[in-house]
Design a protein around this motif. Structure first.
Motif, PDB file in Angstrom:
ATOM      1  N   TRP A  73       0.827  -1.212   0.000  1.00 26.05           N
ATOM      2  CA  TRP A  73       0.000   0.000   0.000  1.00 26.05           C
ATOM      3  C   TRP A  73       0.856   1.255   0.000  1.00 26.05           C
ATOM      4  O   TRP A  73       0.448   2.282  -0.526  1.00 26.05           O
ATOM      5  CB  TRP A  73      -0.939  -0.008   1.204  1.00 26.05           C
ATOM      6  N   GLY A  96     -10.741   1.454   3.699  1.00 28.03           N
ATOM      7  CA  GLY A  96      -9.658   0.535   3.377  1.00 28.03           C
ATOM      8  C   GLY A  96      -9.686   0.062   1.941  1.00 28.03           C
ATOM      9  O   GLY A  96      -8.698  -0.477   1.447  1.00 28.03           O
ATOM     10  N   LEU A  97     -10.826   0.277   1.260  1.00 27.75           N
ATOM     11  CA  LEU A  97     -10.953  -0.133  -0.141  1.00 27.75           C
ATOM     12  C   LEU A  97     -10.807   1.053  -1.099  1.00 27.75           C
ATOM     13  O   LEU A  97     -10.496   0.860  -2.272  1.00 27.75           O
ATOM     14  CB  LEU A  97     -12.319  -0.806  -0.367  1.00 27.75           C
ATOM     15  N   PRO A 106      -9.028   3.785  -2.980  1.00 26.77           N
ATOM     16  CA  PRO A 106      -7.585   3.884  -3.278  1.00 26.77           C
ATOM     17  C   PRO A 106      -6.873   5.057  -2.620  1.00 26.77           C
ATOM     18  O   PRO A 106      -5.720   4.932  -2.217  1.00 26.77           O
ATOM     19  CB  PRO A 106      -7.560   3.998  -4.808  1.00 26.77           C
ATOM     20  N   ALA A 136      -6.841   4.051   1.263  1.00 24.79           N
ATOM     21  CA  ALA A 136      -6.350   2.715   1.605  1.00 24.79           C
ATOM     22  C   ALA A 136      -4.885   2.682   2.038  1.00 24.79           C
ATOM     23  O   ALA A 136      -4.539   1.908   2.941  1.00 24.79           O
ATOM     24  CB  ALA A 136      -6.563   1.763   0.421  1.00 24.79           C
ATOM     25  N   MET A 162      -5.658   0.669   5.341  1.00 24.45           N
ATOM     26  CA  MET A 162      -5.565  -0.783   5.272  1.00 24.45           C
ATOM     27  C   MET A 162      -4.406  -1.354   6.088  1.00 24.45           C
ATOM     28  O   MET A 162      -4.581  -2.349   6.800  1.00 24.45           O
ATOM     29  CB  MET A 162      -5.467  -1.241   3.811  1.00 24.45           C
ATOM     30  N   ALA A 207      -8.693  -6.770   9.173  1.00 21.31           N
ATOM     31  CA  ALA A 207      -8.793  -6.941   7.720  1.00 21.31           C
ATOM     32  C   ALA A 207      -8.859  -8.418   7.354  1.00 21.31           C
ATOM     33  O   ALA A 207      -8.060  -9.224   7.829  1.00 21.31           O
ATOM     34  CB  ALA A 207      -7.609  -6.272   7.031  1.00 21.31           C
ATOM     35  N   GLU A 245     -10.772  -8.583   1.774  1.00 17.06           N
ATOM     36  CA  GLU A 245     -10.599  -7.130   1.788  1.00 17.06           C
ATOM     37  C   GLU A 245      -9.221  -6.735   1.291  1.00 17.06           C
ATOM     38  O   GLU A 245      -9.064  -5.786   0.516  1.00 17.06           O
ATOM     39  CB  GLU A 245     -10.797  -6.593   3.208  1.00 17.06           C
ATOM     40  N   ILE A 246      -8.207  -7.455   1.754  1.00 16.51           N
ATOM     41  CA  ILE A 246      -6.836  -7.136   1.365  1.00 16.51           C
ATOM     42  C   ILE A 246      -6.653  -7.285  -0.141  1.00 16.51           C
ATOM     43  O   ILE A 246      -6.089  -6.408  -0.812  1.00 16.51           O
ATOM     44  CB  ILE A 246      -5.848  -8.041   2.132  1.00 16.51           C
ATOM     45  N   SER A 303      -8.651  -4.533  -1.983  1.00 15.93           N
ATOM     46  CA  SER A 303      -8.001  -3.235  -1.815  1.00 15.93           C
ATOM     47  C   SER A 303      -6.793  -3.095  -2.721  1.00 15.93           C
ATOM     48  O   SER A 303      -6.577  -2.048  -3.349  1.00 15.93           O
ATOM     49  CB  SER A 303      -7.594  -3.044  -0.349  1.00 15.93           C
ATOM     50  N   GLY A 312      -6.497  -0.466  -5.771  1.00 18.17           N
ATOM     51  CA  GLY A 312      -5.377   0.461  -5.741  1.00 18.17           C
ATOM     52  C   GLY A 312      -4.565   0.413  -7.016  1.00 18.17           C
ATOM     53  O   GLY A 312      -4.169   1.458  -7.561  1.00 18.17           O
TER      54      GLY A 312
END
Length: 357
Positions: free
Chosen positions: A245, A301-302, A304, A307, A311, A320, A324-325, A328, A332
Motif C-alpha cells: 500500500w 480501506g478499499l 484507493p 487505503a 488498510m 482486515a 478485503e486485502i 483493496s 489500488g
C-alpha cells in the motif's frame, strides 16, 4: 541522495523508530502504582486490609504515622502522601479533590472490612475462621483481547509514518513541477524527453527517496523482531503488508500531485494545487490511526486514496480479512493505472501552457 536533507530525514526516521523500539525496554512498565498513606489513630487492622486490597490490584500501599489530623492535612496538601486516614470518634479520609479515586475506594473497602472483622472478633469468631471469611473465594480473571491496546498503538504509528512519507514526497513532486514550469526549464527539457517521461521520472525519483526513508524507519523494527524482542502485536504483519500500500499510495498521490502542479504558473501556488489531496491524506491518516476497525474503516480501506493509510492499520489491529486485502490491492492498482493515464494527459497539456490555469 547527495543532499543533506535526504540524510537528515532518513536519520530522523531511523532515530524515531529506534526510540520507539528501545525506550519501552529501557524504561519498562510494570503497571505497579505505589501509594503513600498517613494514619492518625486509624482503626485496628485498617493498614493491613488496605495493603491486602492493593495487592489484589497489583498496587502497593505504604503507610506512615501522623501525630495529628492537622499534620495529616499538611502532608496531603504538600503531596508528601496521597491520602490520610483519621480515626477516633469521627473516622474520615483526607485526600486532594478529584485525585486518587481508586485509592479512596480501596480505603473505604479497608475501613468496612476492618470494622466487620472487629465486630466478628467481638462475637467470638476465632482468628482462623475470620481470616477465611475475609479472604473470600478465589476469583479467576479472564482477560479478552489483551493485545488490543498494543495493536492500536501499532496502527497509529504506522499510519503516521505512511502519512509523513507520502505527504513529503507529494509536496516535493508538486514543488519541482511548478518550479520547472515557472522557470521555463520545461521548454528546454521537452525537446529531449516526452512530458510523460519527465513526470514519471519525478514520481520514480521521489518514490525511491521515500522508500529509502521507509527502510530507514523500518530497520530498527526488523532488527528487534529478528532478535526476538517484544514489539506491538500486529506491527510486523502490518509493516510487511504495508509495503504494497505504500508503493500504491506513493505512485497514486505523486502522479496526481505532478498533474495538479502542472496547472499552476507559480511555484508558490503548488501547495494550493495539491490542497485537495492534502485534505484527503490528512483525513485518511487520522482515521487510520484512531478508528481503523470500524464499519467506515472497511470502506476507507478499499478506497484507493485512503487505503494506503487505513488498510495497513486494519491489518495491524487484526480487522482486515483476506478478501478485503485482495480487493483493496486490486482497486489500488487499477487507480494507479487510471491516474497514470489521466494524469499523464493533464501534465502533457498543462506543462507547456502559461498565463492561465
Amino acid at each position: 541522495v547527495r543532499g543533506k536533507s535526504f540524510w537528515v530525514t532518513a536519520g530522523l526516521f531511523a532515530l524515531a523508530s529506534t526510540a520507539l523500539m528501545v525506550l519501552p525496554e529501557v524504561l519498562g512498565d510494570d503497571d505497579v502504582t505505589t501509594y503513600e498513606v498517613a494514619l492518625v489513630d486509624a482503626p485496628p487492622g485498617v493498614a493491613d486490609q488496605l495493603q491486602m486490597a492493593a495487592v489484589r490490584l497489583d498496587d502497593v500501599v505504604e503507610t506512615r504515622s501522623a501525630a495529628s489530623p492537622e499534620e495529616a492535612r499538611r502532608l496531603v496538601d504538600d503531596e508528601e502522601v496521597d491520602l490520610a486516614i483519621v480515626g477516633g470518634g469521627d473516622v474520615h479520609v483526607i485526600v486532594r479533590a478529584g485525585e486518587h479515586e481508586g485509592l479512596v475506594a480501596l480505603t473505604r473497602q479497608a475501613l468496612v472490612t476492618a470494622h466487620l472483622a472487629s465486630g466478628l472478633e467481638d462475637e467470638g469468631v476465632d482468628q482462623s475462621q475470620l481470616s477465611e471469611l475475609l479472604a473470600g473465594p478465589a476469583v479467576r480473571i479472564e482477560e479478552l483481547d489483551v493485545e488490543r491496546e498494543s495493536r492500536s498503538q501499532a496502527a497509529f504509528v504506522l499510519s503516521l509514518a505512511l502519512y509523513i512519507l507520502v505527504f513529503v514526497a507529494m509536496m516535493n513532486v508538486a514543488t519541482n513541477v511548478a518550479l520547472e514550469k515557472s522557470n521555463r526549464v520545461m521548454e528546454v527539457l521537452l525537446p529531449v524527453a516526452p512530458p510523460g517521461v519527465l513526470l514519471f521520472g519525478k514520481v520514480l525519483g521521489a518514490g525511491l527517496v521515500s522508500t529509502a526513508h521507509m527502510v530507514a524507519g523500518a530497520l530498527p523494527v526488523v532488527i528487534k523482531i529478528a532478535i526476538g524482542g517484544d514489539v506491538p502485536d500486529g506491527l510486523g504483519a502490518a509493516l510487511a503488508g504495508g509495503i504494497a500500500w505504500f508503493a500504491l499510495g506513493v505512485a497514486l498521490y505523486l502522479i496526481l500531485a505532478g498533474a495538479l502542479a502542472a496547472l499552476v504558473d507559480r511555484q508558490e501556488d503548488s501547495g494550493t494545487a495539491v490542497g485537495p489531496l492534502s485534505v484527503v491524506l490528512v483525513g485518511a491518516y487520522m482515521f487510520g490511526g484512531t478508528a481503523p476497525d470500524t464499519p467506515l474503516g472497511v470502506v476507507l480501506g478499499l478506497v484507493p486514496l485512503s487505503a494506503p493509510m487505513v488498510m495497513p492499520a486494519r491489518i495491524a489491529v487484526g480487522a482486515a480479512s483476506g478478501a478485503e486485502i485482495a480487493l483493496s490491492l486490486a482497486l489500488g492498482l487499477a487507480a494507479v493505472l487510471v491516474a497514470a493515464r489521466v494524469g499523464g494527459l493533464v501534465y502533457r497539456r498543462a506543462i507547456v501552457r502559461t498565463g492561465r490555469r
